[in-house]
Write an enzyme that holds these catalytic residues in place. Sequence first.
Site, PDB file in Angstrom:
ATOM      1  N   ASP A   1      -4.384 -24.587 -90.324  1.00  0.00           N
ATOM      2  CA  ASP A   1      -3.917 -24.066 -89.088  1.00  0.00           C
ATOM      3  C   ASP A   1      -3.681 -24.894 -88.118  1.00  0.00           C
ATOM      4  O   ASP A   1      -4.274 -25.955 -87.510  1.00  0.00           O
ATOM      5  CB  ASP A   1      -4.849 -22.790 -88.584  1.00  0.00           C
TER       6      ASP A   1
ATOM      7  N   GLU B   1       4.795 -20.645 -87.655  1.00  0.00           N
ATOM      8  CA  GLU B   1       4.232 -20.139 -86.330  1.00  0.00           C
ATOM      9  C   GLU B   1       5.113 -20.211 -85.027  1.00  0.00           C
ATOM     10  O   GLU B   1       5.488 -21.288 -84.323  1.00  0.00           O
ATOM     11  CB  GLU B   1       2.367 -20.257 -86.170  1.00  0.00           C
TER      12      GLU B   1
END
Length: 402
Positions: A297, A354
């Site tokens: 992430d 994202e």
Amino acid sequence: MPYLSIRALVVEDNPFQRSLTVSLLKQLGCREVLEADNGGEALAILQAAGSVDVALCDLQMEDREGLEFILRAGGAGQLGTVLITSCLPYDVGRAVRQIGALLGLNIIMDVAMPLRAGSLRKHLDGYLSRRPARQQPSATVAHISENEVRHAILEQQLEPYYQPKFDLLTGEVLGVEVLARWNHPSKGLLTPAIFLPTLEHCGLMDELLFSLMHQALDLQGQAKRRGVRLNLAFNLQASQLADIELASKIKRMLASHHATGSSLTFELTESGLIEVPAVSLENLVRLRMMGCRLSIDDFGVGFSSLQRLCQLPFNEIKLDAEFVRDIENEPRCRAVISSTLAMGQSLGMSVVIEGIETAAQQQQLLKMGCTQGQGYWHSRPMTGADLLRCLQRSAPSARGLL
């Protein structure tokens, strides 16, 4: 007047430009407008008069003190939003925004001079819309105790909210990221920024993880009975991997819910993986052997991303939202995105982008070959009930989701 609560400071060494800007701010109704012709004078004004809400600053003044002013005043908490009236190269401007982010400032670059009422009004409106969200956490954090969060976990007041990941081409939901929200009986819905520090300090992150997993797996079971298979992604801290029993605990929870490892993804922030002891690597391997997906992430914001990709068994990359934010104007951001997509393809890893917040960003990503994304343009985090309704509306295309 709509801007009566705003206190402004203009830092500009050109007397004509400074006078015009001060006059315009006063015409718009700002409560108080201060002015300085250099950074040193601006710091002295703040020292004597106190903080301001909005500062307009030229970074290319002859004394070159504009950046020093932002660093010192921002570090002292004396600034809110800073409008940069200099025209700087993209890479320099991006670095200035990063400095602002580290100081907790909202920095807006390339504010065209001479200022126009319309553009300045837009920036002032932006400041007012952001101000409550920025001030809310500080008023609440101090009241969160260990006993409160323990009780919240026990009573399942810490609830999962779900933010979908989408196929950018078809709009199909590919899975959901499970995010924690505290449905506090008296304070309303609280975000993780308010309660996570207490959970971390008290060593309660595992309790939070398993509480969220229990609730989310229940929802996954409901979706499955409606003909929809749903992948759940949970955030996992690197420190949690130090528990040698972690994979076994997850396996037992899956068994209790009659779920499979292939229905889960665990997202780990790469900046927390600088040192990976053997037990952590063992847990990652066990999770992969159970069929779970592992996602790295916030990729690209730390210093060890490529090394982590080589060493650890990830099969998904989530590229940090910072690169999407400037995709339309910043060639370097586009280059990073393109390189990450190519690298993911070469390594056999999916890439999720994202922070998609506009149609223009999505179109740019599609042109670059991106197929998976997440962000407010598609969906904000939602409750489990709202997610089930969303999935039912999209059926039958939602059936068989992984």
